[in-house]
Design a protein around this motif. Structure first.
Motif, PDB file in Angstrom:
ATOM      1  N   UNK A 197       0.850  -1.188   0.000  1.00 46.33           N
ATOM      2  CA  UNK A 197       0.000   0.000   0.000  1.00 46.33           C
ATOM      3  C   UNK A 197       0.881   1.231   0.000  1.00 46.33           C
ATOM      4  N   UNK A 198       0.503   2.214  -0.801  1.00 49.19           N
ATOM      5  CA  UNK A 198       1.272   3.448  -0.924  1.00 49.19           C
ATOM      6  C   UNK A 198       0.554   4.541  -0.147  1.00 49.19           C
ATOM      7  N   UNK A 199       1.189   5.016   0.905  1.00 50.05           N
ATOM      8  CA  UNK A 199       0.577   6.050   1.758  1.00 50.05           C
ATOM      9  C   UNK A 199       0.302   7.335   0.985  1.00 50.05           C
ATOM     10  N   UNK A 200       1.119   7.598  -0.025  1.00 54.28           N
ATOM     11  CA  UNK A 200       1.021   8.876  -0.733  1.00 54.28           C
ATOM     12  C   UNK A 200      -0.110   8.844  -1.760  1.00 54.28           C
ATOM     13  N   UNK A 201      -0.132   7.794  -2.582  1.00 53.28           N
ATOM     14  CA  UNK A 201      -1.129   7.746  -3.658  1.00 53.28           C
ATOM     15  C   UNK A 201      -2.284   6.789  -3.355  1.00 53.28           C
ATOM     16  N   UNK A 202      -2.122   5.937  -2.361  1.00 56.28           N
ATOM     17  CA  UNK A 202      -3.134   4.918  -2.072  1.00 56.28           C
ATOM     18  C   UNK A 202      -4.377   5.493  -1.400  1.00 56.28           C
ATOM     19  N   UNK A 203      -5.480   4.743  -1.529  1.00 55.71           N
ATOM     20  CA  UNK A 203      -6.736   5.173  -0.912  1.00 55.71           C
ATOM     21  C   UNK A 203      -6.840   4.670   0.524  1.00 55.71           C
ATOM     22  N   UNK A 204      -7.775   5.274   1.237  1.00 55.38           N
ATOM     23  CA  UNK A 204      -8.156   4.756   2.550  1.00 55.38           C
ATOM     24  C   UNK A 204      -8.877   3.441   2.307  1.00 55.38           C
ATOM     25  N   UNK A 205      -8.502   2.382   3.024  1.00 58.13           N
ATOM     26  CA  UNK A 205      -9.023   1.051   2.685  1.00 58.13           C
ATOM     27  C   UNK A 205      -9.735   0.334   3.821  1.00 58.13           C
ATOM     28  N   UNK A 206      -9.725   0.925   5.014  1.00 51.95           N
ATOM     29  CA  UNK A 206     -10.337   0.230   6.141  1.00 51.95           C
ATOM     30  C   UNK A 206     -10.448   1.207   7.316  1.00 51.95           C
ATOM     31  N   UNK A 207     -11.114   0.763   8.385  1.00 52.62           N
ATOM     32  CA  UNK A 207     -11.183   1.592   9.598  1.00 52.62           C
ATOM     33  C   UNK A 207     -10.486   0.870  10.742  1.00 52.62           C
ATOM     34  N   UNK A 208      -9.765   1.642  11.542  1.00 52.86           N
ATOM     35  CA  UNK A 208      -8.946   1.039  12.588  1.00 52.86           C
ATOM     36  C   UNK A 208      -9.162   1.697  13.950  1.00 52.86           C
ATOM     37  N   UNK A 209      -8.794   0.934  14.988  1.00 51.18           N
ATOM     38  CA  UNK A 209      -8.813   1.464  16.347  1.00 51.18           C
ATOM     39  C   UNK A 209      -7.474   2.086  16.717  1.00 51.18           C
ATOM     40  N   UNK A 210      -6.431   1.638  16.017  1.00 52.26           N
ATOM     41  CA  UNK A 210      -5.081   2.137  16.301  1.00 52.26           C
ATOM     42  C   UNK A 210      -4.262   2.122  15.015  1.00 52.26           C
ATOM     43  N   UNK A 211      -3.622   3.244  14.735  1.00 51.46           N
ATOM     44  CA  UNK A 211      -2.702   3.319  13.592  1.00 51.46           C
ATOM     45  C   UNK A 211      -1.308   3.635  14.130  1.00 51.46           C
ATOM     46  N   UNK A 212      -0.344   2.810  13.765  1.00 52.83           N
ATOM     47  CA  UNK A 212       1.048   3.105  14.113  1.00 52.83           C
ATOM     48  C   UNK A 212       1.801   3.512  12.857  1.00 52.83           C
ATOM     49  N   UNK A 213       2.432   4.672  12.919  1.00 57.09           N
ATOM     50  CA  UNK A 213       3.217   5.149  11.781  1.00 57.09           C
ATOM     51  C   UNK A 213       4.380   5.951  12.355  1.00 57.09           C
ATOM     52  N   UNK A 214       5.327   5.222  12.928  1.00 58.99           N
ATOM     53  CA  UNK A 214       6.411   5.903  13.652  1.00 58.99           C
ATOM     54  C   UNK A 214       7.626   6.063  12.756  1.00 58.99           C
ATOM     55  N   UNK A 215       8.099   7.304  12.668  1.00 58.56           N
ATOM     56  CA  UNK A 215       9.305   7.615  11.889  1.00 58.56           C
ATOM     57  C   UNK A 215       9.161   7.271  10.409  1.00 58.56           C
ATOM     58  N   UNK A 216       7.994   7.476   9.865  1.00 61.02           N
ATOM     59  CA  UNK A 216       7.753   7.319   8.434  1.00 61.02           C
ATOM     60  C   UNK A 216       7.542   8.703   7.810  1.00 61.02           C
ATOM     61  N   UNK A 217       6.678   9.488   8.440  1.00 61.81           N
ATOM     62  CA  UNK A 217       6.358  10.809   7.867  1.00 61.81           C
ATOM     63  C   UNK A 217       7.517  11.801   7.961  1.00 61.81           C
ATOM     64  N   UNK A 218       8.572  11.464   8.716  1.00 65.24           N
ATOM     65  CA  UNK A 218       9.738  12.360   8.740  1.00 65.24           C
ATOM     66  C   UNK A 218      10.391  12.459   7.365  1.00 65.24           C
ATOM     67  N   UNK A 219      10.111  11.499   6.492  1.00 66.14           N
ATOM     68  CA  UNK A 219      10.692  11.563   5.136  1.00 66.14           C
ATOM     69  C   UNK A 219       9.836  12.379   4.171  1.00 66.14           C
ATOM     70  N   UNK A 220       8.722  12.910   4.651  1.00 67.34           N
ATOM     71  CA  UNK A 220       7.819  13.717   3.820  1.00 67.34           C
ATOM     72  C   UNK A 220       7.998  15.199   4.140  1.00 67.34           C
ATOM     73  N   UNK A 221       7.690  16.051   3.160  1.00 62.73           N
ATOM     74  CA  UNK A 221       7.654  17.476   3.492  1.00 62.73           C
ATOM     75  C   UNK A 221       6.325  17.790   4.191  1.00 62.73           C
ATOM     76  N   UNK A 222       6.180  19.035   4.643  1.00 64.05           N
ATOM     77  CA  UNK A 222       5.007  19.357   5.459  1.00 64.05           C
ATOM     78  C   UNK A 222       3.688  19.208   4.704  1.00 64.05           C
TER      79      UNK A 222
END
Lengths: 274, 197
Positions: A197-222
């Motif tokens: 799954x591509x966070x940038x171009x991919x769609x929302x695909x499900x609903x969650x109670x908890x999302x972990x995304x640690x030290x991934x978005x630091x590679x993105x601009x604001x």
């Protein structure tokens, strides 16, 4: 060491977008530049020969993505984060939903997923949880699925686990050594599905109670951080939790006011508004 | 004209250090003129898995509160910043920090070469780079970048260093404008401060 200017970096990200539909155009420039230079050095390529290779050799793209994305991670990184997960966040989710869903976004080689599964097993609730682990790099997903790591990495993982104060005496209870590798018990992944799954171009695909995304978005601009946070917002149930890296912050994002800080030290947020 | 031949065109000071640099950094920060006009960006080798304590220890005697920036945090004039544990710290065009968890460099994360190299790229000849005591070669290449972009380079006098590998490595790979004891670095920063008054 070669250098590369911003115009050439833009040519590369534009080419990858047009030809392969991966979007690195909004990646943070300093790390993107280091990653591209690293690939040029590893593969002994100049800027022009790299561009030519990306153009002429479609099979090269997977290798390119594998080196471009940062896949440095640890089991139980920031043990205090995992203690808060075990003692506060997971019990809070269980008050409302006995069975719940977790998304590991940008799971890389899977150390965090494995840590989560070990923790859930020790809490006796692994069978109640559905986990989805995603990454855009198919090679790294295969590695994650194998739950196999070099034994030399285990010293650090073990240190973290001891500071996490797990119920086993050692992580060794969960793996067997085989020719220099620690091979973890595959039953730990019984409820995990690994998906591209591509966070940038991919769609929302499900609903969650908890999302972990640690030290991934630091590679993105604001701008991109802002867009991805909107996707996480949409992917969370109301009162669901989002965990980001200890030195990341949401405060610059448009949707920041739809979350509250649950734990500032460990950067755990809760969605309070749709 | 000052004795160091300074002017007020500089936009930032970047400091690298490793083993044996703590006392020097504390001395510099404790004697910094009030209202020092430039950001001070520091990358010091530290225990990778201890998140807390270091910035507090540095802040006790510092004139300005030392902070570990968040990813994408803006760099402010007069701010004193320290690379956080287990992250590389870069500076981006547009004057903000970017953090990363990439592979270690010179066996270090944060790596001094990354902080020095990216600040050199952004501030070019408006940068002053200072490399203190240390036991490995991290920072030498970063100092070379600073020099090549026209910035000013300073290393701590090797005889004063607890471990002189780091300043010596820099002296071996690039032109260093000043070799100074910590007391002289303090004098230098005071002199620099006067250029902006």
């Amino acid at each position: 060491m070669q250098d590369i200017d911003i115009a050439d970096l833009k040519r590369i990200s534009e080419l990858i977008f047009q030809k392969y539909n991966y979007d690195f155009r909004n990646y943070a420039m300093s790390s993107f530049k280091r990653r591209v230079l690293r690939i040029m050095e590893l593969k002994k390529l100049t800027v022009e020969s790299l561009i030519k290779k990306l153009n002429d050799t479609p099979i090269f793209i997977n290798e390119f993505l594998d080196e471009l994305t940062v896949n440095v991670t640890e089991m139980f990184r920031d043990p205090s984060f995992w203690r808060i997960m075990r003692e506060e966040i997971i019990p809070a989710i269980q008050l409302n939903h006995k069975q719940f869903k977790i998304w590991h976004a940008g799971c890389s080689s899977g150390e965090e997923v494995l840590s989560m599964c070990i923790m859930l097993k020790e809490m006796g609730i692994l069978h109640d949880v559905t986990l989805i682990a995603t990454d855009l790099d198919v090679n790294i997903l295969e590695k994650a699925k194998s739950a196999t790591y070099p034994v030399k990495n285990m010293e650090l993982n073990e240190k973290n686990y001891i500071r996490f104060q797990g119920t086993a005496s050692s992580l060794k209870d969960y793996y067997k050594e085989d020719s220099g590798y620690a091979v973890f018990d595959k039953n730990l992944f019984m409820n995990v599905s690994f998906r591209k799954h591509d966070l940038v171009l991919g769609d929302v695909f499900n609903k969650f109670d908890l999302v972990l995304c640690r030290n991934v978005m630091i590679y993105f601009n604001q701008n991109l951080q802002n867009e991805v946070l909107k996707k996480f917002h949409e992917s969370l149930f109301k009162y669901g939790y989002l965990a980001i890296g200890s030195k990341e912050s949401l405060i610059w994002c448009d949707y920041a006011n739809r979350f509250i800080v649950v734990n500032n030290e460990e950067k755990i947020y809760k969605k309070i508004k749709d | 004209m000052s004795k160091f031949n300074l002017n007020n065109s500089y936009k930032a000071v970047v400091i690298g250090g490793s083993a044996g640099s703590f006392q020097g950094v504390v001395k510099i920060l404790s004697q910094l003129p009030k209202g020092f006009p430039l950001p001070i960006i520091m990358c010091l080798h530290r225990l990778k898995h201890v998140r807390n304590g270091f910035v507090e220890a540095l802040s006790i005697k510092s004139v300005v509160q030392v902070t570990e920036p968040y990813d994408k945090e803006n760099i402010k004039k007069g701010g004193v910043y320290l690379a956080p544990a287990n992250y590389h710290m870069s500076v981006e065009l547009g004057n903000y920090f970017a953090l990363s968890t990439e592979e270690m460099i010179n066996n270090s994360r944060p790596a001094i070469d990354i902080t020095l190299g990216t600040t050199a790229y952004v501030y070019r000849d408006k940068l002053i780079g200072i490399l203190l005591s240390g036991a490995n070669r991290d920072g030498a290449l970063g100092m070379k970048h600073i020099h090549e972009k026209g910035g000013l380079t300073i290393v701590q006098e090797p005889t004063e260093c607890m471990i002189d590998t780091m300043p010596k490595a820099a002296l071996a790979v690039t032109k260093i404008d000043h070799v100074m004891k910590v007391d002289q670095i303090v004098e230098f920063l005071k002199e620099l401060d006067k250029q902006y008054r």
